[in-house]
Every structure is written in structure tokens, then in C-alpha cells.
Write a protein that holds these residues in place. Structure first.
Motif, PDB file in Angstrom:
ATOM      1  N   ASP A  67     -21.978   5.553  58.160  1.00 11.99           N
ATOM      2  CA  ASP A  67     -23.300   6.158  57.737  1.00 11.99           C
ATOM      3  C   ASP A  67     -23.871   5.633  56.590  1.00 11.99           C
ATOM      4  O   ASP A  67     -23.269   6.237  55.513  1.00 11.99           O
ATOM      5  CB  ASP A  67     -23.365   7.739  57.918  1.00 11.99           C
ATOM      6  CG  ASP A  67     -24.528   8.545  57.412  1.00 11.99           C
ATOM      7  OD1 ASP A  67     -25.787   7.770  57.464  1.00 11.99           O
ATOM      8  OD2 ASP A  67     -24.363   9.654  57.095  1.00 11.99           O
ATOM      9  N   THR A  68     -24.600   4.540  56.451  1.00 15.20           N
ATOM     10  CA  THR A  68     -25.060   4.129  55.206  1.00 15.20           C
ATOM     11  C   THR A  68     -26.056   4.672  54.681  1.00 15.20           C
ATOM     12  O   THR A  68     -26.625   4.338  53.244  1.00 15.20           O
ATOM     13  CB  THR A  68     -25.078   2.589  55.124  1.00 15.20           C
ATOM     14  OG1 THR A  68     -26.235   2.266  56.140  1.00 15.20           O
ATOM     15  CG2 THR A  68     -23.967   2.119  55.746  1.00 15.20           C
ATOM     16  N   GLY A  69     -26.781   5.494  55.117  1.00 15.14           N
ATOM     17  CA  GLY A  69     -28.079   6.319  54.732  1.00 15.14           C
ATOM     18  C   GLY A  69     -27.898   6.872  53.603  1.00 15.14           C
ATOM     19  O   GLY A  69     -28.877   6.962  52.673  1.00 15.14           O
ATOM     20  N   GLN A  70     -26.678   7.661  53.269  1.00 17.81           N
ATOM     21  CA  GLN A  70     -26.419   8.377  52.034  1.00 17.81           C
ATOM     22  C   GLN A  70     -26.332   7.421  50.795  1.00 17.81           C
ATOM     23  O   GLN A  70     -26.673   7.789  49.651  1.00 17.81           O
ATOM     24  CB  GLN A  70     -25.278   9.223  52.178  1.00 17.81           C
ATOM     25  CG  GLN A  70     -25.109  10.200  50.853  1.00 17.81           C
ATOM     26  CD  GLN A  70     -26.373  11.146  50.688  1.00 17.81           C
ATOM     27  OE1 GLN A  70     -26.789  11.874  51.455  1.00 17.81           O
ATOM     28  NE2 GLN A  70     -26.883  10.982  49.414  1.00 17.81           N
ATOM     29  N   LEU A  71     -25.649   6.306  51.301  1.00 14.89           N
ATOM     30  CA  LEU A  71     -25.076   5.447  50.209  1.00 14.89           C
ATOM     31  C   LEU A  71     -26.406   4.728  49.795  1.00 14.89           C
ATOM     32  O   LEU A  71     -26.543   4.351  48.534  1.00 14.89           O
ATOM     33  CB  LEU A  71     -24.348   4.149  50.957  1.00 14.89           C
ATOM     34  CG  LEU A  71     -24.068   2.983  50.058  1.00 14.89           C
ATOM     35  CD1 LEU A  71     -23.357   3.210  48.703  1.00 14.89           C
ATOM     36  CD2 LEU A  71     -23.431   1.915  50.661  1.00 14.89           C
ATOM     37  N   LEU A  72     -27.288   4.500  50.645  1.00 12.40           N
ATOM     38  CA  LEU A  72     -28.819   3.868  50.140  1.00 12.40           C
ATOM     39  C   LEU A  72     -29.684   4.928  49.332  1.00 12.40           C
ATOM     40  O   LEU A  72     -30.038   4.361  48.333  1.00 12.40           O
ATOM     41  CB  LEU A  72     -29.725   3.603  51.414  1.00 12.40           C
ATOM     42  CG  LEU A  72     -28.906   2.520  52.344  1.00 12.40           C
ATOM     43  CD1 LEU A  72     -29.978   2.555  53.658  1.00 12.40           C
ATOM     44  CD2 LEU A  72     -28.831   1.194  51.526  1.00 12.40           C
ATOM     45  N   ALA A  73     -29.466   6.281  49.724  1.00 10.82           N
ATOM     46  CA  ALA A  73     -30.215   7.121  48.864  1.00 10.82           C
ATOM     47  C   ALA A  73     -29.419   7.362  47.452  1.00 10.82           C
ATOM     48  O   ALA A  73     -30.167   7.438  46.369  1.00 10.82           O
ATOM     49  CB  ALA A  73     -29.951   8.575  49.538  1.00 10.82           C
ATOM     50  N   ASP A  74     -27.952   7.123  47.435  1.00 10.34           N
ATOM     51  CA  ASP A  74     -27.337   7.100  46.000  1.00 10.34           C
ATOM     52  C   ASP A  74     -27.549   6.082  45.091  1.00 10.34           C
ATOM     53  O   ASP A  74     -27.838   5.867  44.220  1.00 10.34           O
ATOM     54  CB  ASP A  74     -25.851   7.025  46.448  1.00 10.34           C
ATOM     55  CG  ASP A  74     -25.267   8.536  47.106  1.00 10.34           C
ATOM     56  OD1 ASP A  74     -26.096   9.521  46.788  1.00 10.34           O
ATOM     57  OD2 ASP A  74     -24.253   8.530  47.461  1.00 10.34           O
ATOM     58  N   LEU A  75     -27.668   4.933  45.828  1.00  3.30           N
ATOM     59  CA  LEU A  75     -28.212   3.451  45.294  1.00  3.30           C
ATOM     60  C   LEU A  75     -29.486   3.745  44.559  1.00  3.30           C
ATOM     61  O   LEU A  75     -29.811   3.303  43.521  1.00  3.30           O
ATOM     62  CB  LEU A  75     -28.015   2.391  46.237  1.00  3.30           C
ATOM     63  CG  LEU A  75     -26.626   1.710  46.334  1.00  3.30           C
ATOM     64  CD1 LEU A  75     -26.767   0.521  47.585  1.00  3.30           C
ATOM     65  CD2 LEU A  75     -25.932   1.318  45.511  1.00  3.30           C
ATOM     66  N   ALA A  76     -30.414   4.413  45.471  1.00  4.09           N
ATOM     67  CA  ALA A  76     -31.940   4.406  44.779  1.00  4.09           C
ATOM     68  C   ALA A  76     -31.545   5.633  43.652  1.00  4.09           C
ATOM     69  O   ALA A  76     -32.495   5.428  42.932  1.00  4.09           O
ATOM     70  CB  ALA A  76     -32.573   5.019  46.189  1.00  4.09           C
ATOM     71  N   HIS A  77     -31.049   6.408  43.643  1.00  8.30           N
ATOM     72  CA  HIS A  77     -30.940   7.459  42.721  1.00  8.30           C
ATOM     73  C   HIS A  77     -30.260   6.781  41.379  1.00  8.30           C
ATOM     74  O   HIS A  77     -30.802   6.951  40.329  1.00  8.30           O
ATOM     75  CB  HIS A  77     -30.240   8.475  42.991  1.00  8.30           C
ATOM     76  CG  HIS A  77     -30.147   9.716  41.804  1.00  8.30           C
ATOM     77  ND1 HIS A  77     -29.104   9.719  40.985  1.00  8.30           N
ATOM     78  CD2 HIS A  77     -30.816  10.745  41.771  1.00  8.30           C
ATOM     79  CE1 HIS A  77     -29.141  10.876  40.260  1.00  8.30           C
ATOM     80  NE2 HIS A  77     -30.309  11.132  40.512  1.00  8.30           N
ATOM     81  N   HIS A  78     -29.112   5.832  41.658  1.00  6.56           N
ATOM     82  CA  HIS A  78     -28.761   5.003  40.608  1.00  6.56           C
ATOM     83  C   HIS A  78     -29.486   4.228  39.920  1.00  6.56           C
ATOM     84  O   HIS A  78     -29.663   4.121  38.781  1.00  6.56           O
ATOM     85  CB  HIS A  78     -27.190   4.494  41.220  1.00  6.56           C
ATOM     86  CG  HIS A  78     -26.750   3.773  39.958  1.00  6.56           C
ATOM     87  ND1 HIS A  78     -26.651   2.372  39.809  1.00  6.56           N
ATOM     88  CD2 HIS A  78     -25.841   4.317  38.846  1.00  6.56           C
ATOM     89  CE1 HIS A  78     -26.101   2.004  38.719  1.00  6.56           C
ATOM     90  NE2 HIS A  78     -25.223   3.135  38.147  1.00  6.56           N
ATOM     91  N   ALA A  79     -30.682   3.581  40.754  1.00  3.61           N
ATOM     92  CA  ALA A  79     -31.542   2.468  40.221  1.00  3.61           C
ATOM     93  C   ALA A  79     -32.520   3.103  39.439  1.00  3.61           C
ATOM     94  O   ALA A  79     -32.767   2.412  38.246  1.00  3.61           O
ATOM     95  CB  ALA A  79     -32.267   1.631  41.441  1.00  3.61           C
ATOM     96  N   LYS A  80     -32.896   4.278  39.871  1.00  2.00           N
ATOM     97  CA  LYS A  80     -33.692   4.912  38.945  1.00  2.00           C
ATOM     98  C   LYS A  80     -33.049   5.459  37.608  1.00  2.00           C
ATOM     99  O   LYS A  80     -33.570   5.461  36.521  1.00  2.00           O
ATOM    100  CB  LYS A  80     -34.437   6.289  39.437  1.00  2.00           C
ATOM    101  CG  LYS A  80     -35.507   7.160  38.947  1.00  2.00           C
ATOM    102  CD  LYS A  80     -35.827   8.082  39.507  1.00  2.00           C
ATOM    103  CE  LYS A  80     -36.891   9.035  38.545  1.00  2.00           C
ATOM    104  NZ  LYS A  80     -36.802  10.400  38.924  1.00  2.00           N
ATOM    105  N   ASP A  81     -31.979   6.128  37.699  1.00  2.00           N
ATOM    106  CA  ASP A  81     -31.047   6.322  36.545  1.00  2.00           C
ATOM    107  C   ASP A  81     -30.960   5.472  35.622  1.00  2.00           C
ATOM    108  O   ASP A  81     -30.975   5.445  34.277  1.00  2.00           O
ATOM    109  CB  ASP A  81     -30.020   7.304  36.971  1.00  2.00           C
ATOM    110  CG  ASP A  81     -30.217   8.505  37.307  1.00  2.00           C
ATOM    111  OD1 ASP A  81     -31.193   9.070  37.272  1.00  2.00           O
ATOM    112  OD2 ASP A  81     -29.126   9.325  37.998  1.00  2.00           O
ATOM    113  N   ALA A  82     -30.548   4.303  36.353  1.00  2.00           N
ATOM    114  CA  ALA A  82     -30.184   3.016  35.436  1.00  2.00           C
ATOM    115  C   ALA A  82     -31.262   2.597  34.512  1.00  2.00           C
ATOM    116  O   ALA A  82     -31.311   2.103  33.651  1.00  2.00           O
ATOM    117  CB  ALA A  82     -29.324   1.807  36.058  1.00  2.00           C
TER     118      ALA A  82
END
Length: 91
Positions: free
Chosen positions: A36-51
Motif C-alpha cells: 500500500d504505497t498510497g500512504q507513502l505518497l501522501a507522506d512524501l507530498a507532506h514532506h515535500a511541502k514541509d521541506a
């Protein structure tokens, strides 16, 4: 304690984002269940915004820019090869 460099390729095989899981889904150390990579993609998106807004101190990226960042990150692949014979390859 020695920590190896964080992975920057083959991200879909990660179970957490960041070495201690702090950028993963709350409560922070919850494992991402494969495949289930859907949550990973959401986490990567959140990290991209925070970074972008934190480390780079830039304006918040648009949703399209975030999608481009996540697409780039998840497209990076590496592989490791071994040569047990100790001879140079023919290629």
C-alpha cells in the motif's frame, strides 16, 4: 552509532519516511504496509511541502509542483550487482 545515508531511490519499498519515522503517518513511527504505497505518497507530498517551506524557506508549492516532486522521487531507481568471479565485466 553509525547511520548509513538515507535512501533516495527505490522509495516505494520504504516502511517509514525519515530514519526515525518522524515524517510518516501519525503517530510518527507507524509502519507503512507494503504494497500500500498510497500512504507513502501522501507522506512524501507532506514532506515535500514541509521541506520547501522549512528548509528552503520558500513559498508553499502548488499541488502540481508537489505532484511533480513526488513523481520525480518515486521514479528514481538503483540496483546493486555483484561479481563473485573478481574479473572485470565484458561490457
Amino acid at each position: 552509532m553509525y547511520r548509513r545515508p538515507l535512501p533516495a531511490t527505490n522509495l516505494e519499498f520504504l516502511s517509514t519516511l525519515m530514519w526515525d519515522g518522524r515524517e510518516s503517518t501519525p503517530p510518527g513511527t507507524q509502519k507503512i504496509t507494503y504494497p500500500d504505497t498510497g500512504q507513502l505518497l501522501a507522506d512524501l507530498a507532506h514532506h515535500a511541502k514541509d521541506a520547501t517551506t522549512g528548509y528552503a524557506q520558500g513559498a508553499a508549492p502548488t499541488p502540481a509542483q508537489i505532484q511533480d516532486i513526488v513523481s520525480f522521487e518515486t521514479a528514481l531507481r538503483t540496483a546493486q550487482a555483484f561479481d563473485y568471479s573478481g574479473r572485470p565485466s565484458d561490457g
